[in-house]
Design a protein around this motif. Structure first.
Motif, PDB file in Angstrom:
ATOM      1  N   SER A   1      -1.070   3.237 -10.767  1.00 18.99           N
ATOM      2  CA  SER A   1      -2.019   2.320 -10.135  1.00 18.99           C
ATOM      3  C   SER A   1      -2.761   3.085  -9.045  1.00 18.99           C
ATOM      4  CB  SER A   1      -1.283   1.109  -9.560  1.00 18.99           C
ATOM      5  OG  SER A   1      -2.194   0.199  -8.978  1.00 18.99           O
ATOM      6  N   PHE A   2      -3.907   3.648  -9.415  1.00 15.32           N
ATOM      7  CA  PHE A   2      -4.679   4.508  -8.536  1.00 15.32           C
ATOM      8  C   PHE A   2      -5.076   3.786  -7.249  1.00 15.32           C
ATOM      9  CE2 PHE A   2      -8.557   6.384  -6.902  1.00 15.32           C
ATOM     10  CZ  PHE A   2      -8.232   7.723  -6.906  1.00 15.32           C
ATOM     11  N   GLY A   3      -4.841   4.443  -6.119  1.00  9.32           N
ATOM     12  CA  GLY A   3      -5.251   3.916  -4.830  1.00  9.32           C
ATOM     13  C   GLY A   3      -4.348   2.829  -4.272  1.00  9.32           C
TER      14      GLY A   3
ATOM     15  N   ASP B   1      -0.724   0.986  -2.882  1.00  7.53           N
ATOM     16  CA  ASP B   1       0.444   1.360  -2.088  1.00  7.53           C
ATOM     17  C   ASP B   1       1.691   1.432  -2.968  1.00  7.53           C
ATOM     18  OD1 ASP B   1       0.666  -1.375  -2.482  1.00  7.53           O
ATOM     19  OD2 ASP B   1       1.147  -1.846  -0.403  1.00  7.53           O
ATOM     20  N   ALA B   2       1.566   1.022  -4.236  1.00  7.62           N
ATOM     21  CA  ALA B   2       2.627   1.175  -5.240  1.00  7.62           C
ATOM     22  C   ALA B   2       2.006   1.917  -6.431  1.00  7.62           C
ATOM     23  CB  ALA B   2       3.167  -0.182  -5.657  1.00  7.62           C
ATOM     24  N   PRO B   3       1.836   3.245  -6.310  1.00  8.49           N
ATOM     25  CA  PRO B   3       1.101   3.987  -7.335  1.00  8.49           C
ATOM     26  C   PRO B   3       1.859   4.227  -8.633  1.00  8.49           C
ATOM     27  CG  PRO B   3       1.875   5.466  -5.642  1.00  8.49           C
ATOM     28  CD  PRO B   3       2.203   4.081  -5.184  1.00  8.49           C
ATOM     29  N   LEU B   4       3.195   4.112  -8.619  1.00  2.00           N
ATOM     30  CA  LEU B   4       3.985   4.234  -9.842  1.00  2.00           C
ATOM     31  C   LEU B   4       4.851   2.986  -9.967  1.00  2.00           C
ATOM     32  CD1 LEU B   4       4.797   5.869 -12.322  1.00  2.00           C
ATOM     33  CD2 LEU B   4       6.580   6.944 -10.929  1.00  2.00           C
ATOM     34  N   ILE B   5       4.624   2.260 -11.051  1.00  5.03           N
ATOM     35  CA  ILE B   5       5.259   0.963 -11.261  1.00  5.03           C
ATOM     36  C   ILE B   5       5.918   0.966 -12.630  1.00  5.03           C
ATOM     37  CG2 ILE B   5       4.821  -1.526 -11.470  1.00  5.03           C
ATOM     38  CD1 ILE B   5       2.217  -0.952  -9.780  1.00  5.03           C
ATOM     39  N   CYS B   6       7.077   0.326 -12.705  1.00  2.00           N
ATOM     40  CA  CYS B   6       7.789   0.210 -13.973  1.00  2.00           C
ATOM     41  C   CYS B   6       8.116  -1.260 -14.237  1.00  2.00           C
ATOM     42  CB  CYS B   6       9.075   1.035 -13.932  1.00  2.00           C
ATOM     43  SG  CYS B   6      10.102   0.890 -15.412  1.00  2.00           S
ATOM     44  N   LEU B   7       7.815  -1.713 -15.446  1.00  2.00           N
ATOM     45  CA  LEU B   7       8.279  -3.007 -15.910  1.00  2.00           C
ATOM     46  C   LEU B   7       9.407  -2.697 -16.889  1.00  2.00           C
ATOM     47  CD1 LEU B   7       8.147  -6.078 -16.095  1.00  2.00           C
ATOM     48  CD2 LEU B   7       6.386  -5.807 -17.865  1.00  2.00           C
ATOM     49  N   THR B   8      10.650  -2.996 -16.476  1.00  2.00           N
ATOM     50  CA  THR B   8      11.801  -2.637 -17.303  1.00  2.00           C
ATOM     51  C   THR B   8      11.840  -3.491 -18.565  1.00  2.00           C
ATOM     52  OG1 THR B   8      13.346  -4.216 -16.302  1.00  2.00           O
ATOM     53  CG2 THR B   8      13.123  -2.036 -15.231  1.00  2.00           C
ATOM     54  N   LYS B   9      12.583  -3.008 -19.539  1.00  2.00           N
ATOM     55  CA  LYS B   9      12.755  -3.749 -20.792  1.00  2.00           C
ATOM     56  C   LYS B   9      13.331  -5.133 -20.521  1.00  2.00           C
ATOM     57  CE  LYS B   9      14.532  -3.261 -25.441  1.00  2.00           C
ATOM     58  NZ  LYS B   9      15.240  -2.420 -26.388  1.00  2.00           N
ATOM     59  N   GLY B  10      14.115  -5.244 -19.461  1.00  2.00           N
ATOM     60  CA  GLY B  10      14.698  -6.521 -19.072  1.00  2.00           C
ATOM     61  C   GLY B  10      13.765  -7.438 -18.302  1.00  2.00           C
TER      62      GLY B  10
ATOM     63  N   ILE C   1       6.142   7.976  -4.591  1.00  6.49           N
ATOM     64  CA  ILE C   1       5.960   9.338  -5.102  1.00  6.49           C
ATOM     65  C   ILE C   1       5.119  10.193  -4.161  1.00  6.49           C
ATOM     66  CG2 ILE C   1       6.368   8.732  -7.510  1.00  6.49           C
ATOM     67  CD1 ILE C   1       3.298   8.652  -7.849  1.00  6.49           C
ATOM     68  N   GLY C   2       4.854   9.679  -2.974  1.00  7.33           N
ATOM     69  CA  GLY C   2       4.185  10.470  -1.954  1.00  7.33           C
ATOM     70  C   GLY C   2       2.678  10.574  -2.080  1.00  7.33           C
ATOM     71  N   THR C   3       2.090   9.889  -3.055  1.00 10.79           N
ATOM     72  CA  THR C   3       0.639   9.903  -3.228  1.00 10.79           C
ATOM     73  C   THR C   3       0.212   8.632  -3.941  1.00 10.79           C
ATOM     74  OG1 THR C   3      -1.256  11.100  -4.153  1.00 10.79           O
ATOM     75  CG2 THR C   3       0.792  11.170  -5.419  1.00 10.79           C
ATOM     76  N   SER C   4      -1.022   8.225  -3.705  1.00  8.62           N
ATOM     77  CA  SER C   4      -1.584   7.070  -4.423  1.00  8.62           C
ATOM     78  C   SER C   4      -2.675   7.527  -5.391  1.00  8.62           C
ATOM     79  CB  SER C   4      -2.155   6.058  -3.431  1.00  8.62           C
ATOM     80  OG  SER C   4      -3.226   6.640  -2.712  1.00  8.62           O
TER      81      SER C   4
ATOM     82  N   ASP D   1      12.097  11.649 -20.899  1.00  9.41           N
ATOM     83  CA  ASP D   1      11.695  10.486 -20.096  1.00  9.41           C
ATOM     84  C   ASP D   1      11.149  10.847 -18.714  1.00  9.41           C
ATOM     85  OD1 ASP D   1      11.884   8.405 -21.893  1.00  9.41           O
ATOM     86  OD2 ASP D   1      13.983   7.988 -21.450  1.00  9.41           O
ATOM     87  N   ARG D   2      10.683  12.073 -18.541  1.00 11.68           N
ATOM     88  CA  ARG D   2      10.004  12.430 -17.289  1.00 11.68           C
ATOM     89  C   ARG D   2       8.566  11.924 -17.366  1.00 11.68           C
ATOM     90  NH1 ARG D   2      11.922  18.603 -17.600  1.00 11.68           N
ATOM     91  NH2 ARG D   2      10.837  18.236 -19.554  1.00 11.68           N
ATOM     92  N   LYS D   3       8.093  11.414 -16.240  1.00 11.32           N
ATOM     93  CA  LYS D   3       6.736  10.903 -16.157  1.00 11.32           C
ATOM     94  C   LYS D   3       5.829  12.008 -15.627  1.00 11.32           C
ATOM     95  CE  LYS D   3       9.589   7.540 -16.392  1.00 11.32           C
ATOM     96  NZ  LYS D   3      10.958   8.004 -16.660  1.00 11.32           N
ATOM     97  N   TRP D   4       4.793  12.352 -16.378  1.00 11.82           N
ATOM     98  CA  TRP D   4       3.826  13.384 -16.004  1.00 11.82           C
ATOM     99  C   TRP D   4       2.537  12.674 -15.631  1.00 11.82           C
ATOM    100  CZ3 TRP D   4       4.451  18.863 -16.933  1.00 11.82           C
ATOM    101  CH2 TRP D   4       5.712  19.206 -17.435  1.00 11.82           C
ATOM    102  N   MET D   5       2.077  12.871 -14.382  1.00  8.59           N
ATOM    103  CA  MET D   5       0.911  12.150 -13.879  1.00  8.59           C
ATOM    104  C   MET D   5      -0.173  13.104 -13.405  1.00  8.59           C
ATOM    105  SD  MET D   5       3.186   9.394 -11.774  1.00  8.59           S
ATOM    106  CE  MET D   5       4.512  10.576 -11.523  1.00  8.59           C
ATOM    107  N   ILE D   6      -1.390  12.838 -13.837  1.00 11.89           N
ATOM    108  CA  ILE D   6      -2.533  13.596 -13.327  1.00 11.89           C
ATOM    109  C   ILE D   6      -2.827  13.104 -11.919  1.00 11.89           C
ATOM    110  CG2 ILE D   6      -4.994  14.075 -13.597  1.00 11.89           C
ATOM    111  CD1 ILE D   6      -4.638  13.542 -16.600  1.00 11.89           C
TER     112      ILE D   6
END
Length: 181
Positions: free
Chosen positions: A30-32, A34-43, A51-54, A65-70
């Motif tokens: 989620s660019f810009g 305050d929660a730039p990496l979000i997960c909706l679990t299977k449950g 992650i220190g950046t937005s 299962d590593r997440k690679w982000m530009i």
């Protein structure tokens, strides 16, 4: 309960990338935000990660299962939430730049293939292939006459396809790029 929030000034929710991991969790950049990496679990539970950046622009998930982000600011950020998605003590973050072997920090596209390789398309410098240990570089000398790689996908036959800015489409077959126009 969603952590997705509208951002000023246009009051939009900006999802800059989305991918599913092997456990059925859906991860979003989620660019810009305050929660730039979000997960909706299977449950059905929402999780957010610091992650220190937005500046997350796109996301792919490798076979571990590593997440690679530009990153908008340059390079690629790799995130591994460890064995426990709820515990931050085993989270790992690595930033990959030219210091680690990227052709350039100006990354346009990214794709993890089924074999575990991560393909990183750059702006005017070509393509980087990461095999888990080292980077292999593909440039004009390898047949990429247009070296701004704007899109990457893998077909059912495990061929890597590249969309370029100006040169159309290329496919990698048997170690050689073929321009499909």
């Amino acid at each position: 309960n969603s952590p997705l929030k509208r951002q000023p000034p246009l009051n939009l929710i900006k999802i800059s990338g989305i991918a599913e991991d092997s456990k059925g969790n859906v991860w979003m950049g989620s660019f810009g935000s305050d929660a730039p990496l979000i997960c909706l679990t299977k449950g059905g539970l929402w999780k957010t990660f610091d992650i220190g950046t937005s500046e997350v622009r796109d996301i792919t998930i490798d076979n571990q299962d590593r997440k690679w982000m530009i990153l908008q600011t340059g390079g690629v950020l790799v995130f591994d939430e460890g064995k426990n998605i709820d515990a931050s003590f085993d989270d790992k973050l690595i930033t990959i730049t030219t210091k680690n072997g990227l052709l350039t920090n100006e990354v346009l596209s990214i794709k993890a293939d089924e074999l575990g390789y991560v393909w990183i398309g750059t702006n005017q410098k070509g393509l980087s292939e990461y095999d888990g240990h080292t980077f292999k570089k593909y440039t004009k000398s390898d047949g990429l006459t247009y070296s701004s790689i704007s899109g990457i996908t893998e077909d059912n036959d495990k061929h890597i396809w590249l969309g370029t800015e100006g040169g159309g489409v290329y496919v990698l077959e048997k170690g050689q790029f073929k321009n499909m126009r």
